[in-house]
Design a protein around this motif. Structure first.
Motif, mmCIF file in Angstrom:
data_model
loop_
_atom_site.group_PDB
_atom_site.id
_atom_site.type_symbol
_atom_site.label_atom_id
_atom_site.label_comp_id
_atom_site.label_asym_id
_atom_site.label_seq_id
_atom_site.Cartn_x
_atom_site.Cartn_y
_atom_site.Cartn_z
ATOM 1 N N GLY A 28 -31.660 20.508 29.678
ATOM 2 C CA GLY A 28 -31.118 20.387 30.923
ATOM 3 C C GLY A 28 -31.875 20.134 32.029
ATOM 4 N N THR A 29 -31.529 19.797 33.091
ATOM 5 C CA THR A 29 -32.203 19.514 34.535
ATOM 6 C C THR A 29 -32.975 20.917 34.840
ATOM 7 O OG1 THR A 29 -30.229 20.109 35.700
ATOM 8 C CG2 THR A 29 -30.777 17.673 35.281
ATOM 9 N N GLY A 30 -32.554 22.224 34.610
ATOM 10 C CA GLY A 30 -33.027 23.279 35.070
ATOM 11 C C GLY A 30 -34.389 23.534 34.589
ATOM 12 N N ILE A 31 -34.819 22.661 33.556
ATOM 13 C CA ILE A 31 -36.293 22.912 32.998
ATOM 14 C C ILE A 31 -37.356 21.729 33.376
ATOM 15 C CG2 ILE A 31 -35.639 23.934 30.685
ATOM 16 C CD1 ILE A 31 -36.632 20.390 30.291
ATOM 17 N N ARG A 32 -36.806 20.984 34.690
ATOM 18 C CA ARG A 32 -37.732 20.395 35.196
ATOM 19 C C ARG A 32 -39.155 20.780 35.524
ATOM 20 N NH1 ARG A 32 -33.134 18.077 38.485
ATOM 21 N NH2 ARG A 32 -32.896 15.912 37.878
ATOM 22 N N HIS A 33 -40.016 20.249 35.357
ATOM 23 C CA HIS A 33 -41.662 20.737 35.567
ATOM 24 C C HIS A 33 -41.726 20.888 37.153
ATOM 25 C CE1 HIS A 33 -46.115 21.131 35.750
ATOM 26 N NE2 HIS A 33 -45.864 21.706 34.420
ATOM 27 N N PRO A 34 -42.231 21.936 37.547
ATOM 28 C CA PRO A 34 -42.378 22.143 38.929
ATOM 29 C C PRO A 34 -43.417 21.072 39.823
ATOM 30 C CG PRO A 34 -43.618 24.035 37.961
ATOM 31 C CD PRO A 34 -42.814 23.237 36.831
ATOM 32 N N GLU A 35 -44.227 20.347 38.816
ATOM 33 C CA GLU A 35 -45.254 19.345 39.393
ATOM 34 C C GLU A 35 -44.791 17.925 38.989
ATOM 35 O OE1 GLU A 35 -47.535 19.963 41.281
ATOM 36 O OE2 GLU A 35 -47.978 22.102 41.124
ATOM 37 N N ALA A 36 -43.722 17.859 38.405
ATOM 38 C CA ALA A 36 -43.055 16.537 38.041
ATOM 39 C C ALA A 36 -43.340 15.443 39.274
ATOM 40 C CB ALA A 36 -41.714 16.548 37.337
ATOM 41 N N ILE A 37 -43.698 14.405 38.494
ATOM 42 C CA ILE A 37 -43.857 13.293 39.802
ATOM 43 C C ILE A 37 -42.678 12.139 39.487
ATOM 44 C CG2 ILE A 37 -45.386 11.465 40.403
ATOM 45 C CD1 ILE A 37 -47.709 13.231 39.504
ATOM 46 N N TYR A 38 -42.004 12.002 40.813
ATOM 47 C CA TYR A 38 -41.016 11.082 40.607
ATOM 48 C C TYR A 38 -41.152 9.660 41.572
ATOM 49 C CZ TYR A 38 -37.810 14.348 38.734
ATOM 50 O OH TYR A 38 -37.334 15.258 37.625
ATOM 51 N N TYR A 39 -40.456 8.579 41.343
ATOM 52 C CA TYR A 39 -40.895 7.479 41.803
ATOM 53 C C TYR A 39 -39.792 7.454 42.961
ATOM 54 C CZ TYR A 39 -41.470 2.422 42.661
ATOM 55 O OH TYR A 39 -41.985 1.293 43.218
ATOM 56 N N ALA A 40 -40.189 7.591 44.382
ATOM 57 C CA ALA A 40 -39.137 7.660 45.319
ATOM 58 C C ALA A 40 -38.922 6.337 45.837
ATOM 59 C CB ALA A 40 -39.666 8.530 46.452
ATOM 60 N N SER B 244 -44.255 14.118 44.068
ATOM 61 C CA SER B 244 -44.192 15.563 43.059
ATOM 62 C C SER B 244 -42.979 16.081 43.716
ATOM 63 C CB SER B 244 -45.626 16.122 43.072
ATOM 64 O OG SER B 244 -46.147 16.774 44.366
ATOM 65 N N LEU B 245 -42.569 17.080 42.570
ATOM 66 C CA LEU B 245 -41.539 17.815 43.036
ATOM 67 C C LEU B 245 -41.681 18.730 43.833
ATOM 68 C CD1 LEU B 245 -38.378 18.022 41.776
ATOM 69 C CD2 LEU B 245 -39.060 19.520 40.180
ATOM 70 N N ASP B 246 -43.064 19.544 43.847
ATOM 71 C CA ASP B 246 -43.397 20.629 44.782
ATOM 72 C C ASP B 246 -43.533 20.039 46.142
ATOM 73 O OD1 ASP B 246 -45.478 19.002 44.245
ATOM 74 O OD2 ASP B 246 -47.033 20.699 44.752
ATOM 75 N N LYS B 247 -44.096 18.652 46.382
ATOM 76 C CA LYS B 247 -44.069 18.008 47.752
ATOM 77 C C LYS B 247 -42.549 17.934 48.291
ATOM 78 C CE LYS B 247 -48.542 17.706 48.061
ATOM 79 N NZ LYS B 247 -48.765 18.289 46.791
ATOM 80 N N LEU B 248 -41.599 17.478 47.297
ATOM 81 C CA LEU B 248 -40.310 17.384 47.714
ATOM 82 C C LEU B 248 -39.707 18.416 48.219
ATOM 83 C CD1 LEU B 248 -37.644 15.518 47.650
ATOM 84 C CD2 LEU B 248 -37.441 16.265 45.234
#
Length: 288
Positions: free
Chosen positions: A251-263, A274-278
């Motif tokens: 599930g979505t709860g296991i997203r890596h804290p440093e995962a990088i997304y395409y905004a 990255s998720l931490d910057k978000l």
């Protein structure tokens, strides 16, 4: 303007964007985000790592200390800062200075890169085939890069980001059509811990990937297979996963804290974040 800690040259360039022609009647403010680690003389943290990769960390720290001594609680004109910039480099014009250390490191890295990743100029004629695909050669300046895939993140409202159930690009169904792809430095992927996360999850998300056949306890082998295959555009490293794929592994709860997304937003693509910057962006008080 709010900026991260950066090199003297970058700081002067950004200051010019505040009031380049001196037309503002009020004082222009440039706020520079400095981590507590840097203030205490440490080189820890993602920003320090980034500056170190650019071979300007020691220069940046010396510049910060220099400005602290020269401009504490003062207003100044750009001409004053240019004078200080010249004085800073005059002080640094000696062996073992911060600028000298960074320059030596940059030169050494350049020599290592040329020795390790660039072959002698050679012309090789190969017959073009209909099934020729994009690959990253080991013997090139891009030898440290890998093809990557990112899940989309909608930032029309930055305070309420939406994780879209779609990837940044879709590979074609045939073997001949060219398509867009993304790349990222393998060193950065490793430093963020993403390669280990991918090694744990990807075999269950994509059973067709060669990593699926390697036992879970052999994480090093899994990482090596992922890294090697990611030179091929058909086997990118997934730096973030869509909801459908995350549901296959917890599930979505296991997203890596440093995962990088395409905004993206309605007007245009924004780029990787990255998720931490978000999290920093969405928790920032209003008006900041």
């Amino acid at each position: 303007m709010l900026t991260e800690m950066t090199s003297p040259e970058n700081m002067l360039q950004r200051l010019g964007r505040l009031d380049r022609f001196g037309e503002s009647e009020s004082i222009n403010i440039l706020k520079v985000a400095i981590t507590e680690n840097v203030k205490n003389g440490s080189c820890k943290g993602s920003l320090a790592f980034f500056l170190n990769q650019l071979n300007c960390l020691q220069t940046t720290k010396a510049w910060y200390d220099f400005l602290q001594d020269q401009l504490v609680d003062q207003s100044f004109k750009l001409s004053k800062l240019y004078q200080l910039y010249k004085a800073f480099h005059t002080q640094q014009d000696q062996e073992n200075s911060a600028v000298f250390q960074d320059m030596q490191k940059a030169l050494k890295k350049s020599i290592d890169r040329i020795n390790n990743k660039v072959t002698e100029p050679t012309k090789i004629s190969k017959p073009k085939t209909a099934e020729q695909k994009s690959k990253i050669s080991k013997n090139s300046l891009r030898g440290d890069s890998r093809f990557v895939q990112l899940a989309k993140l909608n930032l029309n409202d930055y305070a309420k980001p939406v994780f879209e159930n779609e990837y940044a690009y879709q590979p074609p169904l045939d073997d001949t059509t060219e398509y867009d792809n993304l790349t990222e430095s393998l060193n950065i992927i490793q430093e963020l811990g993403l390669i280990n996360f991918i090694a744990q999850k990807h075999g269950n998300i994509d059973p067709s990937h060669p990593v699926k056949g390697i036992p879970e306890k052999k994480q090093k082998s899994r990482c090596m297979v992922l890294e090697n295959y990611a030179r091929d555009a058909d086997f990118p490293l997934y730096l973030s996963y869509i909801e459908d794929d995350l549901n296959k592994v917890g599930g979505t709860g296991i997203r890596h804290p440093e995962a990088i997304y395409y905004a993206v937003c309605d007007q245009q693509p924004i780029g990787s974040i990255s998720l931490d910057k978000l999290n920093i962006l969405t928790t920032m008080p209003e008006g900041k």
